[in-house]
Write an enzyme that holds these catalytic residues in place. Structure first.
Site, mmCIF file in Angstrom:
data_model
loop_
_atom_site.group_PDB
_atom_site.id
_atom_site.type_symbol
_atom_site.label_atom_id
_atom_site.label_comp_id
_atom_site.label_asym_id
_atom_site.label_seq_id
_atom_site.Cartn_x
_atom_site.Cartn_y
_atom_site.Cartn_z
ATOM 1 N N HIS A 52 0.930 -1.120 -0.179
ATOM 2 C CA HIS A 52 0.042 -0.039 -0.052
ATOM 3 C C HIS A 52 0.978 1.344 0.144
ATOM 4 O O HIS A 52 1.372 1.837 0.982
ATOM 5 C CB HIS A 52 -0.793 -0.009 1.133
ATOM 6 C CG HIS A 52 -2.049 0.776 1.195
ATOM 7 N ND1 HIS A 52 -3.197 0.689 1.646
ATOM 8 C CD2 HIS A 52 -2.169 2.078 0.589
ATOM 9 C CE1 HIS A 52 -4.065 1.689 1.617
ATOM 10 N NE2 HIS A 52 -3.417 2.723 1.067
ATOM 11 N N HIS B 237 1.899 5.234 -2.036
ATOM 12 C CA HIS B 237 1.494 5.974 -3.076
ATOM 13 C C HIS B 237 2.751 6.651 -3.576
ATOM 14 O O HIS B 237 3.551 7.372 -3.064
ATOM 15 C CB HIS B 237 0.672 7.348 -2.370
ATOM 16 C CG HIS B 237 -0.696 6.883 -1.951
ATOM 17 N ND1 HIS B 237 -2.044 6.724 -2.579
ATOM 18 C CD2 HIS B 237 -1.034 6.266 -0.728
ATOM 19 C CE1 HIS B 237 -2.899 6.430 -1.912
ATOM 20 N NE2 HIS B 237 -2.578 6.045 -0.832
ATOM 21 N N LEU B 238 3.103 6.473 -4.917
ATOM 22 C CA LEU B 238 4.207 6.967 -5.730
ATOM 23 C C LEU B 238 3.946 8.469 -6.352
ATOM 24 O O LEU B 238 5.018 8.936 -6.988
ATOM 25 C CB LEU B 238 4.880 5.783 -6.603
ATOM 26 C CG LEU B 238 5.233 4.531 -5.803
ATOM 27 C CD1 LEU B 238 5.796 3.704 -6.726
ATOM 28 C CD2 LEU B 238 6.358 4.890 -4.922
ATOM 29 N N ARG B 239 2.584 8.640 -6.625
ATOM 30 C CA ARG B 239 2.161 9.919 -6.951
ATOM 31 C C ARG B 239 2.852 10.220 -8.489
ATOM 32 O O ARG B 239 2.000 11.356 -9.149
ATOM 33 C CB ARG B 239 2.967 11.176 -6.166
ATOM 34 C CG ARG B 239 2.643 11.008 -4.751
ATOM 35 C CD ARG B 239 0.930 11.097 -4.299
ATOM 36 N NE ARG B 239 1.014 11.202 -2.959
ATOM 37 C CZ ARG B 239 -0.407 10.880 -2.173
ATOM 38 N NH1 ARG B 239 -1.096 10.319 -3.137
ATOM 39 N NH2 ARG B 239 -0.340 11.121 -1.097
ATOM 40 N N ASP C 40 -8.592 3.585 -4.297
ATOM 41 C CA ASP C 40 -7.923 4.077 -2.947
ATOM 42 C C ASP C 40 -8.290 5.694 -2.632
ATOM 43 O O ASP C 40 -8.068 6.529 -3.587
ATOM 44 C CB ASP C 40 -6.544 3.948 -2.847
ATOM 45 C CG ASP C 40 -5.798 4.153 -1.497
ATOM 46 O OD1 ASP C 40 -6.248 3.223 -0.606
ATOM 47 O OD2 ASP C 40 -5.375 5.293 -1.363
ATOM 48 N N HIS D 170 -5.778 -0.667 5.609
ATOM 49 C CA HIS D 170 -5.660 0.326 6.650
ATOM 50 C C HIS D 170 -6.620 0.007 7.735
ATOM 51 O O HIS D 170 -7.574 1.084 8.151
ATOM 52 C CB HIS D 170 -5.483 1.620 6.512
ATOM 53 C CG HIS D 170 -6.260 2.167 5.161
ATOM 54 N ND1 HIS D 170 -7.571 2.246 5.045
ATOM 55 C CD2 HIS D 170 -5.891 2.927 4.136
ATOM 56 C CE1 HIS D 170 -8.078 2.769 4.250
ATOM 57 N NE2 HIS D 170 -6.949 3.234 3.547
ATOM 58 N N ASN E 180 -6.249 9.238 6.792
ATOM 59 C CA ASN E 180 -7.477 8.452 6.357
ATOM 60 C C ASN E 180 -7.350 7.247 6.289
ATOM 61 O O ASN E 180 -6.787 6.874 5.204
ATOM 62 C CB ASN E 180 -8.430 9.251 5.282
ATOM 63 C CG ASN E 180 -9.839 8.783 4.966
ATOM 64 O OD1 ASN E 180 -10.245 8.112 6.066
ATOM 65 N ND2 ASN E 180 -10.311 9.048 3.984
ATOM 66 N N ASP F 186 1.078 2.658 3.656
ATOM 67 C CA ASP F 186 -0.082 3.545 3.326
ATOM 68 C C ASP F 186 1.013 4.823 3.229
ATOM 69 O O ASP F 186 0.380 6.162 3.370
ATOM 70 C CB ASP F 186 -1.158 3.868 4.178
ATOM 71 C CG ASP F 186 -2.147 4.659 3.481
ATOM 72 O OD1 ASP F 186 -1.910 4.813 2.135
ATOM 73 O OD2 ASP F 186 -3.102 5.051 4.028
#
Length: 443
Positions: free
Chosen positions: A79, A81-83, A172, A249, A296, A323
């Protein structure tokens, strides 16, 4: 089940690309094979070639002295986030993958909420082209449940399932608001043998949909407290479809109770993950500005945090996932939520859970490597002969302080900044190539 779709990282031309490497004298821990003791590991052509009590080095071999250290399978974060694409000012594949290696992670599964979102085979292919050029670790992806992450129309799930680099489906950041849509998504995911991993909590988009669609039933009560309701709904439709639900999460005690009951019914495959911040922080925590930092799902009560630790120890929770959510300082001031965690996750877990005796290092390796490899069907999570030489070497006694200004990641939004930790990754190998050596990036 055989491993499929293993993504081979690029070849680097630097001095750390030895064809033979020997890791000597370390305490090897591998839950997948049962190894738990001193052993030497021989690496040839990017794979684990042999394991013995006393490996003899040939002249050209690179020898890594692992005495007084622990040798574990490279960590796998399901999980992240590499954006990239679209939000490179927050993070990039290059900086995110380097942050991962620094923290002992050798494989990542990234979230699809980029700009544009990863909602088609064409977008998957384009993302993987970037990965080939920029990443220093193995990277797979999730794909969107709905087109454009808008929650209105399903993606072509059957087609997405044909690309083995797609490891799960997720919108997500947003739950799938409409029940008919998530029900159909669970059916198609089950038919395609693809894990579905929805965001089980409110988002501003879902709250806006609730206001705009008063005729559509929505969960009553306070916003951002509906995690368990969403989980119950998703379990129901996954059980009907006989599919596989991976809950991201988890943060509520009552959510764990629902997941445990579903596991006991055994009508579908149900797995779940928890983040380090939900394990170690709660709503009594304050940052340097005296505020509860925003994420979140939100940080919950001390009772919830304690329940998560019990659930991890008792096996209800299968995976620890970061996350990793990079944001700029301005983003945070404007209300963006989430924390970065790749570089410090293992350190905070070892310091706060292993050293106090709450969990063993073997159990942490199981939750951060063995289990995610099994659940998401990726090559890794084991030091068995023939496996890719994705390895982390951990000094359990090394003391260090989390300092965001030294992060490899672009982002600095870390709630553990300033924490004094004991236990740090000193060496990371991906496919037998040394990426981190003595705590420093070498590629």
């Amino acid at each position: 089940m055989p491993f499929e779709g293993f993504f081979v990282i690029r070849n680097w031309s630097n001095k750390m690309t030895d064809t033979e490497v020997i890791i000597k004298g370390g305490h090897v821990i591998d839950p997948a094979t049962g190894l738990d003791g001193r052993a030497d590991i021989l690496i040839k052509d990017g794979k684990i070639s042999a394991i013995s009590d006393d490996m003899k080095a040939s002249a050209p071999a690179r020898v890594i002295d692992a005495r007084s250290k622990y040798v574990i399978p490279g960590l796998i974060d399901c999980h992240v986030h590499l954006r990239e694409p679209g939000l490179e000012y927050k993070e990039t594949i290059e900086t995110g993958s380097r942050a991962a290696a620094k923290g002992g992670f050798t494989t990542l599964i990234c979230e699809p909420n980029t700009i544009p979102p990863i909602d088609s085979l064409e977008m998957v292919a384009a993302l993987m082209d970037r990965v080939r050029q920029k990443s220093v670790v193995n990277i797979f992806t999730k794909a969107c449940i709905t087109k454009g992450l808008l929650g209105e129309e399903l993606t072509d799930i059957d087609k997405l399932a044909t690309d083995k680099r797609v490891k799960a489906l997720s919108d997500d950041g947003n739950p799938v608001f409409y029940e008919a849509l998530i029900k159909r998504a669970c059916e198609l995911a089950a038919r395609s043998n693809l894990i579905i991993s929805p965001h089980c909590e409110d988002s501003q988009m879902s709250l806006d949909k609730a206001k705009e669609n008063s005729r559509v039933a929505h969960f009553p009560g306070k916003p951002f407290c509906h995690e368990t309701d969403f989980i119950m709904r998703e379990i129901k439709y996954t059980e009907e479809a006989r599919g596989w639900l991976h809950v991201s999460h988890v943060s509520f005690k009552k959510s764990l109770e629902v997941i445990q009951q579903a596991k006991e019914r055994n009508l579908a495959k149900i797995t779940c993950e928890v983040t380090p911040h939900h394990l170690l922080l709660d709503d009594t925590f304050r940052n340097e500005h005296g505020a509860v930092p925003k994420t979140n799902p939100p940080l919950r009560s001390p009772e919830d945090r304690q329940a998560l630790q019990r659930g991890l120890a008792e096996g209800v929770i299968d995976v620890i996932a970061t996350d990793h959510a990079p944001h700029t300082h301005d983003d945070i001031k404007k209300g963006s939520s989430g924390f970065v965690g790749l570089e410090n996750a293992l350190g905070v877990i070892v310091t706060k859970l292993v050293h106090p005796g709450i969990l063993s290092l073997k159990e942490i390796v199981r939750k951060m490597s063995t289990n995610p490899a099994r659940i998401f069907n990726v090559a890794g999570g084991s030091l068995a002969v023939g496996m890719p030489a994705d390895i982390a070497i951990l000094d359990m006694n090394k003391t260090w302080t989390v300092a965001v200004d030294k992060f490899v990641s672009k982002a600095r939004n870390c709630p553990f900044h300033g924490w004094n930790l004991t236990g740090q990754v000193t060496t990371t190998l991906v496919g037998g190539k040394i990426i981190v050596d003595h705590g420093n990036m070498v590629c």
